[in-house]
Scaffold this active site. Structure first.
Site, short mmCIF file in Angstrom:
data_model
loop_
_atom_site.label_atom_id
_atom_site.label_comp_id
_atom_site.label_asym_id
_atom_site.label_seq_id
_atom_site.Cartn_x
_atom_site.Cartn_y
_atom_site.Cartn_z
N ARG A 151 -26.18 -24.76 24.42
CA ARG A 151 -24.81 -25.18 24.70
C ARG A 151 -23.96 -25.08 23.45
O ARG A 151 -24.47 -25.06 22.34
CB ARG A 151 -24.80 -26.67 25.07
CG ARG A 151 -25.37 -27.05 26.37
CD ARG A 151 -25.42 -28.55 26.48
NE ARG A 151 -24.09 -29.12 26.64
CZ ARG A 151 -23.87 -30.38 26.98
NH1 ARG A 151 -24.88 -31.19 27.17
NH2 ARG A 151 -22.64 -30.83 27.11
N TRP A 171 -17.62 -33.70 23.55
CA TRP A 171 -17.07 -34.91 24.18
C TRP A 171 -18.01 -36.08 23.98
O TRP A 171 -17.59 -37.23 24.08
CB TRP A 171 -16.76 -34.68 25.66
CG TRP A 171 -17.87 -34.98 26.61
CD1 TRP A 171 -18.87 -34.13 27.01
CD2 TRP A 171 -18.13 -36.22 27.26
NE1 TRP A 171 -19.72 -34.77 27.86
CE2 TRP A 171 -19.30 -36.05 28.05
CE3 TRP A 171 -17.50 -37.47 27.27
CZ2 TRP A 171 -19.85 -37.08 28.82
CZ3 TRP A 171 -18.03 -38.50 28.06
CH2 TRP A 171 -19.20 -38.29 28.82
N HIS A 212 -32.50 -40.69 29.11
CA HIS A 212 -32.90 -39.36 29.55
C HIS A 212 -31.98 -38.30 28.96
O HIS A 212 -32.24 -37.11 29.09
CB HIS A 212 -32.98 -39.24 31.08
CG HIS A 212 -31.67 -39.34 31.81
ND1 HIS A 212 -31.49 -40.17 32.88
CD2 HIS A 212 -30.50 -38.70 31.65
CE1 HIS A 212 -30.26 -40.05 33.32
NE2 HIS A 212 -29.63 -39.16 32.61
N SER A 224 -8.56 -48.11 32.15
CA SER A 224 -9.62 -48.11 33.16
C SER A 224 -10.09 -49.52 33.48
O SER A 224 -10.33 -49.85 34.64
CB SER A 224 -10.83 -47.32 32.67
OG SER A 224 -10.53 -45.97 32.56
N THR A 258 -30.14 -41.57 46.25
CA THR A 258 -29.22 -40.44 46.38
C THR A 258 -29.62 -39.58 47.57
O THR A 258 -28.79 -39.15 48.37
CB THR A 258 -29.22 -39.60 45.10
OG1 THR A 258 -29.12 -40.47 43.98
CG2 THR A 258 -28.05 -38.64 45.09
#
Lengths: 375, 185, 527
Positions: free
Chosen positions: C452, C143, C304, C172, C330
């Site tokens: 992955r 993706w 990152h 969007s 957070t």
């Protein structure tokens, strides 16, 4: 009484200290690895992990306490407090301090990882779809490394070997006790070269050279297996790395053998090979270097990778067949194999392709023909 | 549904259509910003010299040669997929003093039956050395055309500036050769 | 368009149109919200089936069910559909339904654009899904579609992919503009910005993020289109371009995108916990500032995702520090939620269960995120299942549980019926158990070295992969309970009061359940 508590506490602490290593054995944790850098990374990882665990214990502890105690069904009556500047400042400042404490060791480990100077050995690593190529700079040694796990194992027709998907035909050999610098690039798309036990991972990017390094301490000779870690197409999961660490003396011997092997290969190409010898060798080369795309039975894959069984090139066009294996086909995934395979291997695989799967041309392609085609 | 301009007691007193227009302009501007990142990225790389990219041709100047130290410079070549030329550095490495000008030749040969255009892309390691690499002549500055079967030597004339940090003892210069036929000028 | 006077409480002549044209032509925020939600649920199930195909193949080492070519299409499409087809439209659906109600507005500010925003989506995703049935196959480059795998080496479906992304992006952006204009202009008198419900605040901030970064995504796929079809070389070194540039531009979009996918969930949870704790949200102002800080910071951390690309040392350090910083606001939010619960009087209806699970499991995802932020350690985590575990924790028991919590919370208001609480709790527990069995083992296999995006793996990863697959099937099939429950509740059930929940506060609870087709034709006065 206090001694008992101390005993219990220290067993817990000891367990926690030893547990990470044990956890790695059970496949639960990152390996500590065999180098100073890998150990530093492991310690950093565990430090951050435990800080997170403790923060979690505290926060979730308060939360679960509250879930238990402050329920309407237990008759709890809701308070009305809904703000506190003091608390907000406190729980902003304390995490900030904790983060700074984490950033300090993280910075020094990163600086260490970036220090590639004063290497003793330089190895250029090139990622290809779907194999690795290693060139030892200044040593006149270079080779390709293909996965040797077979299609039969992958498609469950035979039992899987012990090093399933983690075995190759030629390991990348490095000496212990010396600084090895890796220069990493790619031939086509982005790949990534990773060996967890030495904590080296770097992306292989076409047009760029990336650097990394390792020092494997003496005493850590052995085999260490790695993977490609950047999606690079259909066989991304099938291009492993096998790093073989040997003593400095053994490394020098190995280098000599490689150089001698290259000369031997060139000389062998001038010798005589029977049809049967070429077919046997060709089947082996085909399985390693061609089957991934052209299929076990030469059947190809739709319109993406052409079939060789029954193809007009394999049946009729020997010159074109030799040319395409030597030089590849620009604009497609068919690479040039003249650098990857020896003249004997190329002759063998073309012989095989022209006779296997019912192709049955009866033709033999000799290494001399390959040498001539290259001129 | 009420049409917005008759909404009574609008809290903010804004005209909604103005807000919507401003946001559309912002969206278009961000689209342009995305494209602006392309030259910005190159400028950033050039100014800081980071990312291992070397700059374009410089004038050859006589500069101080630091004879107190030597730096090993290695040359490596890579052919990108679908680029069948022979391509190699004729010297694997040289020892040089910072400030001294050196020439190293590369060999390229087109073994195919078609004329081809190649583009060599340079990359330097360690990346901090990149801004100190000064080239007056490099085959990487231009596309190189080789007719079918043609081969030639291509020069690289460069120096490492004398202010290259003293801890840099080895520099690797890499060239990746691409088939630039699609981009032939 | 007739203008309602202060004396009428609806448009006067008739209710909604009949039949399918009602839905095609509607400009009503409730209708559009409903369509977004059903669309996103359909995409969730579609993306979910793809995930189950992936997990079924990964149940054992070896290739049993599909070939690697198809596997790469499944992982790619799963990601695209979940991110752009499930999570984002679900949040837009909740915004459409609830933002006008929460601010006392009769509808969104730009209702006709609202209709377009929705209807673009089925076309965009229809086009994307159609590529699965072509000979070249669907997009197979992940993706995140890095160049040159997605340009020079891409299948022909990449062009449909690019057009689909453009269409979805326009949807969007238009939706975000609508939300900002609505919030700035249509708040009821007395509702200052600092009196808005947190869900409105988080969507307000999310909308600015969308306007800022979706155009950059449009830019990067346009550059891809030009490289593939028009001979440019943005990302092709042969023509003077740079594959790493692709990653910089993509992640400049990509990082704010993940905050776009979580901020509205923060808002939902901030509505639900005070309701079921019967206590006001702790630290309202702090929550607003924390959310804003997260949004600002999200623009300066993108690399990152690129720690192993060969960034210079100073760059790598900068992005490590900036990323670690995000942990602070957070964390502040998590502490505020816990403080809201503390000394409250809690009950544990289904929305509260999902909200509480969100707080715990999202925080766990945040911890693995903090570990990933540590650049040297990230060299061992990057592109392994440790990353997969991290983002699935923040997206599934994070964003998705937030959405589900919101649906349970507002469902009685939308339908006029309470859902069956026992079934809701059953759905919760099956989902909670399933999600953890699926994703917790992925931390281990990632640390142990499994990369992955591989269709097959070495033998030492077998056990945990098998466990994860079992969990995935439990989680996947549990969502059918939710589907059943939704349809059941729409069709009937115990009648819901206007207030619905004892501790609920806000303008949306002052209107009848089910909410009338037109509401707040006359704006309420907010004290």
């Amino acid at each position: 009484m206090y001694f008992r508590t101390w005993q219990r506490l220290s067993s817990v602490v000891l367990g926690l200290v030893l547990a990470p290593a044990a956890m790695a054995d059970w496949g639960l944790n990152m390996p500590q690895g065999i180098t100073e850098v890998s150990q530093s990374i492991f310690e950093l990882h565990m430090l951050i992990f435990w800080i997170c665990v403790w923060i979690g214990v505290v926060v979730f502890g308060v939360m679960f306490y509250s879930i238990f105690k402050h329920r309407k069904s237990k008759g709890a009556v809701a308070s009305k407090f809904h703000e506190s500047l003091g608390l907000e400042i406190l729980w902003t400042a304390v995490p900030t301090v904790i983060l700074i404490a984490m950033a300090v060791p993280a910075t020094s480990v990163l600086i260490e990882m970036y220090d590639t100077k004063n290497s003793d050995v330089d190895i250029k690593i090139t990622g290809h779809q779907w194999k690795w190529q290693y060139d030892y700079l200044g040593e006149d040694v270079g080779f390709f490394s293909n996965m040797t796990t077979t299609e039969d194992e992958i498609y469950n027709r035979t039992e899987k070997g012990e090093n399933y998907l983690e075995e190759v035909d030629y390991n990348v050999v490095v000496p212990t006790g010396q600084k090895v610098r890796f220069l990493i690039t790619s031939n086509d798309v982005i790949h990534s070269w990773w060996v967890p036990e030495i904590a080296v991972k770097k992306d292989a990017i076409p047009g760029y050279i990336n650097e990394s390094w390792t020092i494997i301490p003496e005493g850590q000779e052995g085999i260490y297996r790695g993977k490609c870690t950047e999606l690079c197409g259909v066989n991304h999961g099938f291009m492993p790395i096998v790093l073989e660490a040997v003593t400095s003396d053994e490394y020098q011997v190995w280098l000599e053998e490689q150089r001698a092997g290259k000369i031997a290969e060139a000389q062998a190409a001038l010798g005589e090979f029977s049809y049967d010898e070429l077919m046997v060798k060709g089947a082996d080369v085909y399985a390693r270097s061609c089957a991934a795309c052209h299929g076990n039975e030469g059947q190809g894959l739709g319109s993406v990778f052409p079939a060789l069984a029954g193809s007009s090139m394999a049946l009729n066009d020997m010159a074109g067949h030799i040319d395409i294996v030597l030089n590849g086909k620009p604009g497609t995934a068919m690479q040039s194999f003249s650098a990857q395979l020896s003249d004997v291997d190329i002759a063998a695989v073309i012989t095989f392709e022209r006779n296997a799967w019912g192709n049955d041309t009866g033709e033999t392609v000799t290494p001399k023909m390959i040498i001539d085609a290259k001129k | 549904m009420n049409s917005n301009s008759t909404q009574p007691d609008n809290q903010s007193g804004h005209k909604p259509n103005n807000t919507a227009l401003k946001l559309v302009i912002a969206a278009v501007a961000m689209f342009g910003f995305g494209f602006a990142l392309v030259p910005l990225y190159d400028i950033f790389c050039e100014i800081t010299g980071i990312n291992g990219k070397t700059a374009g041709p410089v004038e050859r100047v006589e500069q101080w040669v630091d004879t107190s130290r030597t730096i090993t410079v290695q040359f490596i070549t890579t052919n990108n997929a679908g680029m069948p030329w022979e391509f190699e550095a004729l010297q694997e490495e040289v020892e040089m003093h910072p400030g001294a000008w050196t020439q190293v030749n590369f060999w390229a040969l087109n073994p195919t039956e078609n004329d081809m255009v190649g583009q060599a892309v340079p990359s330097v390691s360690p990346s901090e050395a990149a801004e100190h690499v000064q080239k007056t002549e490099c085959f990487c500055f231009d596309q190189q055309t080789l007719k079918a079967g043609e081969g030639r030597e291509m020069p690289l004339i460069f120096s490492l500036s004398p202010d290259i940090p003293s801890h840099v003892k080895k520099v690797t210069m890499s060239y990746t050769l691409f088939d630039a036929g699609a981009f032939a000028k | 368009m007739t203008t309602a006077t202060a004396n009428h409480d609806d448009h006067g002549h008739h209710g909604p149109a009949k039949g399918i044209m009602r839905w095609v032509l509607t400009t009503n925020h409730k209708d559009i919200g409903t369509m977004y939600l059903w669309f996103s649920f359909a995409m969730l199930l579609t993306g979910g089936v793809m995930a189950l195909i992936v997990r079924a193949e990964l149940f054992q080492p070896g290739m049993q069910l599909i070939r690697p070519e198809f596997y790469n299409q499944m992982t790619t499409m799963h990601g695209l559909i979940m991110v752009f087809g499930a999570i984002m439209p679900a949040f837009v659906g909740l915004a459409n339904w609830m933002v006008p109600l929460m601010i006392g507005a009769p509808d969104m500010a730009l209702p006709r654009m609202n209709n377009w925003s929705f209807w673009i989506l089925p076309f965009a995703f229809g086009m994307l899904l159609f590529t699965l049935f072509t000979e070249a196959g669907a997009p197979n480059f992940g993706w995140t579609f890095y160049a040159p795998l997605s340009t020079t080496y891409a299948p022909s479906s990449v062009t449909y992919f690019i057009f689909g992304v453009h269409m979805m992006g326009i949807s969007s952006i238009m939706g975000a503009i609508n939300i900002i204009v609505t919030i700035l202009n249509l708040r009821a008198p007395g509702m200052t910005l600092m009196k808005m419900p947190l869900f409105v605040w988080t969507w307000f901030i999310t909308a600015y993020l969308l306007v800022a970064v979706m155009p950059v995504l449009a830019g990067v796929v346009t550059m891809m289109l030009m490289d593939i079809h028009y001979g440019t070389a943005f990302f092709d070194a042969a023509g003077g371009g740079d594959p790493v540039l692709f990653q910089h531009v993509f992640w400049f979009f990509g990082h704010p995108e993940v905050y776009i996918m979580i901020l509205p969930a923060f808002g939902i949870v901030s509505q639900i916990i005070p309701t079921f704790a019967r206590k006001p949200l702790f630290g309202y102002a702090s929550m607003v500032y924390a959310t804003s800080s997260i949004a600002f910071l999200s623009f300066i951390v993108w690399a990152h995702h690129m720690f192993t690309v060969g960034l210079p040392l100073q760059t790598e350090l900068f992005f490590m520090y900036a990323t670690m910083l995000i942990a602070i606001p957070t964390g502040v939010k998590v502490f505020n939620w816990v403080s809201t619960m503390f000394r409250g009087s809690m009950t544990f209806e289904t929305p509260m269960l999902f909200a509480l699970a969100f707080v715990v499991l999202f925080t766990i995802g945040g911890f693995s995120g903090l570990m990933l932020a540590i650049a040297p350690a990230d060299f061992q985590y990057h592109d392994t299942y440790f990353v997969v575990a991290h983002f699935h924790y923040v997206l599934v028991p994070g964003a998705l549980f937030g959405i589900i919590a919101g649906v349970y919370y507002w469902l009685p208001k939308w339908t006029g019926h309470y859902y069956n609480e026992n079934l809701g709790k059953f759905h919760f527990w099956m989902s909670f158990i399933g999600v953890n069995i699926t994703f917790f083992p992925m931390h281990f296999i990632g640390l142990a070295g499994m990369p992955r995006r591989i269709p097959d793996y070495a033998l030492q990863f077998a056990d945990f992969n098998a466990i994860a697959t079992v969990g995935a099937f439990i989680f996947g099939f549990s969502q059918l309970i939710f589907l059943f429950l939704l349809i059941k509740t729409i069709r009937g059930g115990e009648k819901a009061t206007d207030q619905v929940w004892e501790g609920a506060e806000g303008l949306e609870w002052t209107i009848p359940s089910p909410a009338p087709y037109h509401t707040f034709a006359e704006p309420p006065h907010v004290k």
